[in-house]
Design a protein around this motif. Structure first.
Motif, PDB file in Angstrom:
ATOM      1  N   GLN A 123      -9.584  -1.625  -0.689  1.00 58.17           N
ATOM      2  CA  GLN A 123      -8.868  -1.344   0.286  1.00 58.17           C
ATOM      3  C   GLN A 123      -8.038  -2.314   0.636  1.00 58.17           C
ATOM      4  O   GLN A 123      -8.179  -3.690   0.574  1.00 58.17           O
ATOM      5  CB  GLN A 123      -9.915  -1.096   1.627  1.00 58.17           C
ATOM      6  CG  GLN A 123     -10.648   0.230   1.581  1.00 58.17           C
ATOM      7  CD  GLN A 123     -11.420   0.569   2.800  1.00 58.17           C
ATOM      8  OE1 GLN A 123     -10.556   1.253   3.667  1.00 58.17           O
ATOM      9  NE2 GLN A 123     -12.251  -0.010   3.090  1.00 58.17           N
ATOM     10  N   GLU A 155      -6.332   1.121  -1.993  1.00 58.21           N
ATOM     11  CA  GLU A 155      -6.371   2.024  -0.941  1.00 58.21           C
ATOM     12  C   GLU A 155      -6.026   1.826   0.430  1.00 58.21           C
ATOM     13  O   GLU A 155      -6.596   0.793   1.072  1.00 58.21           O
ATOM     14  CB  GLU A 155      -7.862   2.470  -0.898  1.00 58.21           C
ATOM     15  CG  GLU A 155      -8.412   3.536  -0.021  1.00 58.21           C
ATOM     16  CD  GLU A 155      -9.625   3.896  -0.187  1.00 58.21           C
ATOM     17  OE1 GLU A 155     -10.395   4.060   0.954  1.00 58.21           O
ATOM     18  OE2 GLU A 155     -10.256   3.918  -1.290  1.00 58.21           O
ATOM     19  N   ASN A 157      -5.603   1.258   4.399  1.00 62.86           N
ATOM     20  CA  ASN A 157      -6.354   1.535   5.461  1.00 62.86           C
ATOM     21  C   ASN A 157      -5.438   0.751   6.756  1.00 62.86           C
ATOM     22  O   ASN A 157      -5.501  -0.407   6.739  1.00 62.86           O
ATOM     23  CB  ASN A 157      -7.655   0.867   5.456  1.00 62.86           C
ATOM     24  CG  ASN A 157      -8.682   1.258   6.735  1.00 62.86           C
ATOM     25  OD1 ASN A 157      -7.949   1.429   7.554  1.00 62.86           O
ATOM     26  ND2 ASN A 157      -9.809   1.312   6.495  1.00 62.86           N
ATOM     27  N   ASN A 184      -8.368   6.059   6.989  1.00 70.19           N
ATOM     28  CA  ASN A 184      -8.114   4.924   7.933  1.00 70.19           C
ATOM     29  C   ASN A 184      -9.514   4.551   8.616  1.00 70.19           C
ATOM     30  O   ASN A 184      -9.544   4.587   9.703  1.00 70.19           O
ATOM     31  CB  ASN A 184      -7.148   5.096   8.905  1.00 70.19           C
ATOM     32  CG  ASN A 184      -5.833   5.271   8.172  1.00 70.19           C
ATOM     33  OD1 ASN A 184      -5.746   4.021   7.368  1.00 70.19           O
ATOM     34  ND2 ASN A 184      -5.061   6.099   8.496  1.00 70.19           N
TER      35      ASN A 184
END
Length: 448
Positions: A123, A155, A157, A184
């Motif tokens: 993330q 990824e 977030n 998220n």
């Protein structure tokens, strides 16, 4: 370069990203709060079709979906750089294993190792105007991971804080293979510390008076370092600095109490330097876009030469147990892995090299054995068979329990045994004396 257009070209779904992982691959899963979530869930659905997938990661703050598939040991191994409670349970299931290494060595390991790294997925914070994805509070070793990985999946977030620093704290979109926009989720949080125990406070009251104004602090995780941090926040200390492996909630409290300026630091003046952060939401909120805080790779934060360059460096860490030779175990209960080497030894060595520096290893003198219901001593004649020596007897500086705090440097074996026995619970001292005598490290003086 139009970064938005490039972003659109690389944007994919979690399922499509998970499809990039093949049987036999080595996959890096990030670190602490950067551990993937959306791709993890998609990969868990795919795992029953795969064999021999080897994952690396550490400081897990929630149970990954890949751990929850049926018979994970038939499909994967989890290779941890630092063990925690989640991973200890996975060890019992036969698919999790510890990778013994000093945390500071990770960047070099990734850059120089001939071991494969097929996929890295983790993330990140949203892309900025310059095309960079920030690693959040985990600069750690992720830049080195990205240099080695054949495929890089980020990824995004929206809740990931943007942590400043200027050194290896992000990756440019041009280096990224695929972008996944996750759901998220809130960042993984460590439970807020409860009230300090009487033992924690007793140790804190022994350590804090030995910290001078202008000291540079490193705190480990746990009740005792947290209690020491709380006492520092309430103290009259001033102009403190921070240079630490892990940024914890206690630093936020100390900073908001006005104790941290960093003005007396010889390097990184005015900056609170850390390799990674994990705690409650107040910690992530404090680190977000805070120019006072400096996110840096672990081979910088934990380098003994960097630590030694900071005068009056104070390192405070925990231990599981200690023996009468002064050997510190902070990693295991016998052969049962509890934690990892981390950076404790780096800070023990670096603090002693610092002008005016001190390192403190702190532990309660006893613990309650849950299996037997008996009170047992953390101070032992010798470490339990199979226990790991985190800090050797030659390296330990100050050792502290609720019964005292002693400088072990330079003591002969009998002096050291006597000093350590003085830190034990009174109920165990006579037996420890008898054991020390059998080991020929006992000479009674008038101090006990």
């Amino acid at each position: 370069m139009d970064y938005k257009e490039l972003y659109a070209q690389k944007l994919t779904t979690a399922d499509e990203a998970a499809a990039l992982v093949k049987s036999g691959d080595w996959v890096d899963y990030g670190w602490a709060v950067n551990t993937t979530v959306a791709v993890d869930a998609a990969l868990a659905k795919r795992m029953p079709q795969l064999e021999g997938v080897n994952f690396r990661g550490g400081i897990l703050m929630w149970v990954p979906a890949i751990f929850q598939i049926e018979d994970p040991a038939a499909h994967l191994t989890w290779n941890s750089w630092h063990m925690g409670g989640i991973e200890r349970k996975a060890v019992a299931q036969g698919f999790s294993f510890y990778c013994p290494i000093r945390y500071s060595e990770l960047p070099r390991y990734y850059r120089e190792s001939k071991d494969p790294l097929d996929v890295a997925v983790f993330q990140v914070a949203p892309m900025d105007a310059h095309g960079f994805f920030n690693f959040g509070p985990s600069a750690s070793h992720l830049a080195a991971v990205c240099e080695k990985a054949k495929t890089i999946i980020v990824e995004v977030n929206q809740n990931m804080p943007r942590c400043l620093g200027g050194m290896e704290n992000g990756i440019h979109i041009s280096q990224v293979t695929a972008i996944v926009e996750g759901n998220n989720p809130p960042l993984g949080q460590m439970a807020a510390a409860g009230p300090a125990s009487a033992v924690d406070l007793a140790v804190a009251n022994l350590v804090v008076p030995q910290i001078p104004d202008g000291a540079c602090l490193q705190l480990g995780i746990g009740g005792m370092p947290n209690a020491i941090g709380s006492l520092i926040a309430q103290s009259d200390l001033k102009d403190l600095g921070v240079h630490t492996e892990m940024y914890v909630d206690a630093f936020v409290d100390i900073a908001k109490a006005g104790k941290i300026t960093g003005n007396r630091k010889q390097i990184d003046k005015g900056r609170q330097v850390y390799a990674f952060g994990a705690g409650t939401q107040k910690l992530y909120d404090y680190l977000n876009d805070n120019p006072e805080c400096m996110s840096a790779p672990v081979d910088y934060t934990n380098d003994v030469r960097t630590i030694a360059a900071l005068d009056n460096f104070i390192s405070i860490n925990n231990a599981v147990d200690v023996d009468l030779f002064g050997q510190i175990n902070a990693e295991s209960a016998g052969i049962r892995n509890i934690s990892g080497a981390g950076g404790q030894l780096d800070f023990v060595l670096g603090a002693y090299l610092s002008k005016g520096g001190k390192s403190f290893i702190c532990l309660s003198s006893t613990f309650m054995n849950r299996k037997t219901g008996q009170l047992e001593s953390r101070i032992r004649p010798t470490l339990e068979n199979g226990s790991i020596v985190t800090d050797t007897r030659a390296n330990v500086h100050y050792l502290c329990t609720e019964y005292g705090c002693v400088n072990l440097k330079g003591l002969s074996t009998w002096q050291k045994a006597e000093a350590i026995i003085n830190l034990a619970h009174p109920d165990f001292r006579e037996d420890l004396i008898a054991q020390a005598a059998k080991m020929n490290i006992w000479r009674r003086s008038n101090k006990i």
